[in-house]
Enzyme design. Sequence first.
Site, short mmCIF file in Angstrom:
data_model
loop_
_atom_site.label_atom_id
_atom_site.label_comp_id
_atom_site.label_asym_id
_atom_site.label_seq_id
_atom_site.Cartn_x
_atom_site.Cartn_y
_atom_site.Cartn_z
N THR A 249 17.85 37.78 -13.85
CA THR A 249 16.83 36.82 -14.27
C THR A 249 17.28 35.41 -13.89
O THR A 249 18.38 35.00 -14.23
CB THR A 249 16.58 36.96 -15.79
OG1 THR A 249 15.94 38.21 -16.00
CG2 THR A 249 15.72 35.83 -16.33
N HIS B 56 12.23 49.01 -15.95
CA HIS B 56 13.22 48.40 -16.85
C HIS B 56 13.16 49.13 -18.19
O HIS B 56 12.32 48.85 -19.04
CB HIS B 56 12.94 46.91 -17.03
CG HIS B 56 14.09 46.14 -17.61
ND1 HIS B 56 15.09 46.74 -18.33
CD2 HIS B 56 14.41 44.81 -17.57
CE1 HIS B 56 15.97 45.81 -18.71
NE2 HIS B 56 15.58 44.65 -18.27
N ASN C 90 18.19 47.23 -22.15
CA ASN C 90 18.42 45.89 -22.72
C ASN C 90 17.48 45.46 -23.84
O ASN C 90 17.18 44.27 -24.00
CB ASN C 90 18.40 44.84 -21.59
CG ASN C 90 19.63 44.98 -20.72
OD1 ASN C 90 20.56 45.68 -21.08
ND2 ASN C 90 19.64 44.33 -19.56
N TYR D 268 14.28 45.90 -24.36
CA TYR D 268 12.88 45.57 -24.09
C TYR D 268 11.98 46.74 -24.49
O TYR D 268 12.46 47.72 -25.06
CB TYR D 268 12.72 45.12 -22.63
CG TYR D 268 13.51 43.86 -22.36
CD1 TYR D 268 13.17 42.67 -23.01
CD2 TYR D 268 14.63 43.86 -21.53
CE1 TYR D 268 13.92 41.51 -22.83
CE2 TYR D 268 15.38 42.70 -21.35
CZ TYR D 268 15.03 41.53 -22.00
OH TYR D 268 15.77 40.39 -21.83
N ASN E 100 19.81 42.02 -27.01
CA ASN E 100 18.50 41.84 -27.65
C ASN E 100 18.34 42.72 -28.89
O ASN E 100 17.25 43.22 -29.18
CB ASN E 100 17.37 42.10 -26.65
CG ASN E 100 17.35 41.04 -25.57
OD1 ASN E 100 17.45 39.85 -25.87
ND2 ASN E 100 17.27 41.47 -24.31
C1 8OZ Z 1 19.04 37.41 -18.93
C2 8OZ Z 1 18.14 36.47 -19.38
C3 8OZ Z 1 16.83 36.85 -19.59
C4 8OZ Z 1 16.44 38.17 -19.35
C5 8OZ Z 1 17.78 41.65 -19.03
C6 8OZ Z 1 15.80 40.76 -18.04
O1 8OZ Z 1 18.74 41.47 -19.80
C7 8OZ Z 1 16.94 40.50 -18.65
C8 8OZ Z 1 17.37 39.10 -18.91
C9 8OZ Z 1 18.67 38.71 -18.69
O2 8OZ Z 1 17.51 42.78 -18.62
#
Ligand code: 8OZ
Length: 369
Positions: free
Chosen positions: A25, A178, A181, A183, A238
């Site tokens: 990112t 994806h 992480n 999401y 996250n």
């Molecule tokens: C760093 C900052 C924002 C998003 C991920 C898409 O961790 C990200 C991400 C990484 O997969």
Amino acid sequence: MSSLFDTVQAGDLLLANRIVMAPLTRNRAPDAIPTPLMAEYYAQRATAGLLITEATAISHQGQGYADVPGLYGTEQLDGWKHVTQAVHDEGGKIVVQLWHVGRVSHCELQPDGGQPVAPSAITAKTKTVLIRDGVPTFVATSEPRALDAGELPEIVHTYRAAALNAVDTAGFDGVEIHGANGYLLDQFLKNGSNQRTDDYGGPIRNRARLMLEATRAIVDAIGGGRTGIRLSPVTPANDAFDSDPQPLFEYVVKQLAKLNLAYVHLIVGATGGPREMPERPFDYAALKAAYRAAGGKGAWMVNNGYDKATAEQALKDGADLVAFGKPFIANPDLVRRLRLDAPLNEPDKATFYGGGAEGYTDYPVLSNE
Ligand code: 8OZ
């Protein structure tokens, strides 16, 4: 014994080497539209066996950060066309990472300023980035609302549409889902974020349902040979957490094995942190064995803080591909540097997220002397 510099087939994709540029990112796409500078950045790195783009939102609802690109509007697709063209002109291969952030978002980034969506109405203990007075600023994520089961077919459809747009319109060689992480798809998988009582919560097969439906929809649209997926069984990124990840992820890869994917991409350990996490043990060899035993033929890609020596060891241990993140930020010619055992430029953290050419397209390549 194969080396990092040998070719490899990943589904339909014949890759020139086993060195992959990890998704990174970079927050340089104002209004979610890829720019000519991004085309230059990716083209500079086209000697990687495969480039995986930065995470790219499949819908406005899937957006969670300032200035990350999307893949749902005409201008966004046009922007990406220039990126894929520039990479192909340099002989590279590029897939786009399909992203829905779920609860890792902020009302200001959502359609009509609404709440971000999630499996359950549990706020992630994490931050996102908004632009405040022109400056990228970390802010807490907003409280999400739980998705109604009736909304999920639309999300699955959105993944499918994004994949079709990616290959048919934007010119990508394929897509990476994806699934990592913390999401949306990972939020559904893991019981720390999924407390649903319907067909999408509770037992493993229910929590995996959305990921597998989205993956099947994409494979149905563009073929498994152009589809990869990224998973992170134990990352705390996250606020991701599952109380028993081994059977969860073994179930997931056994189901994925039936879909003839190009590759499975594993983040080993804590994203951007240690690969070994004694407090969250996980047996990756058993995971890969479960995938192969179920007939999975996709390339096995590992990622997270590898260098040349540990990457070579990973190949010896049975990986097919190794993805490098930060080294690719600072070394557009990483493949050549690894081949020559040349020193690497150090990445500048201050320019990772947001900004322009500085710390993006201005890292030097080795001279030819
Ligand atoms: C760093 C900052 C924002 C998003 C991920 C898409 O961790 C990200 C991400 C990484 O997969």
